[in-house]
Motif scaffolding. Sequence first.
Motif, PDB file in Angstrom:
ATOM      1  N   GLN A  70      35.002  86.639  15.339  1.00  0.00           N
ATOM      2  CA  GLN A  70      35.067  88.020  15.798  1.00  0.00           C
ATOM      3  C   GLN A  70      34.991  88.946  14.605  1.00  0.00           C
ATOM      4  O   GLN A  70      35.718  88.774  13.621  1.00  0.00           O
ATOM      5  N   HIS A 139      33.237  95.794  18.265  1.00  0.00           N
ATOM      6  CA  HIS A 139      33.579  94.384  18.112  1.00  0.00           C
ATOM      7  C   HIS A 139      32.363  93.540  18.445  1.00  0.00           C
ATOM      8  O   HIS A 139      31.609  93.850  19.375  1.00  0.00           O
ATOM      9  N   VAL A 141      31.905  89.575  19.203  1.00  0.00           N
ATOM     10  CA  VAL A 141      32.486  88.245  19.409  1.00  0.00           C
ATOM     11  C   VAL A 141      31.334  87.256  19.554  1.00  0.00           C
ATOM     12  O   VAL A 141      30.425  87.463  20.365  1.00  0.00           O
TER      13      VAL A 141
END
Length: 273
Positions: A70, A139, A141
């Motif tokens: 991440q 973010h 991931v």
Amino acid sequence: MPDPTYASPSGGLPPQTALHTGRAVFTEAYAVIPHGVMRDIVTSYLPHWADTRAWVIARPMSGFSETFSQYIMEVFPGGGSTQPEPNREAEGVLFVVAGQVTLTVDGKTHLLKPGGYAFLPPGCAWTLFNKSTEPVRFHWVRKRYEAADGIAMPTAFVANENDEPIIWMPGTGNTWGTTRFVDPTDLRHDMHVNIVTLEPGAVIPFEETHVMEHGLYVLEGKAVYRLNRDWVEVEAGDFMWLRAFCPQACYAGPGRFRYLLYKDVNRHMKLGL
């Protein structure tokens, strides 16, 4: 319900007069990376990304995380990538917390603003650019997709959390719930990236102990979180990283507490190496 807010790293450096009173900890079962240690000095730069830096807050490590990485990406105006993902076996989720970004997936262009969410299956063609005048943070991931015999690969999609309902846990009086971007019974998906909301005073009233490993990034609020044997205070901008079977529970408050949650799902356990 008030509009959601989204924490992101402050960057910079603390002053030389700052005391070492942070909450960073790395144990055999969990890690806590507080927002105060996500500074300029710990950022990374990635191949084929222009005017971009990243805070790497989780990565596969022997004896700890096994399934995902991440990043918190910061793309400056004019920056981005035409070759963002180097691994054709990797799937990804993007979640925007600040600014706006132009994402093109398989020839279709989307403008993602805070709360914007994109699922990117393995091998899909995508590019990403910041065409605005302010930095964008999101973010990213990443997980190596695990195919299952007779089950199709999931397709790309774009959403925004503001358009999705919170599914409240039964018996909680609408105080503990999850915003799900994927149907839990859709076996095409082998990971979920959701948003968990706890209203002031809400609790996770038992020590969840399960096979899924977790990444939890606190988007808003504060709480006391149970991690293995410890009760730990966490707040907006902190990241928690939990091994499989690490017990967890929570007391939220005084305001609304929300976090972005990763977990691996829907596959048999690998046997042996």
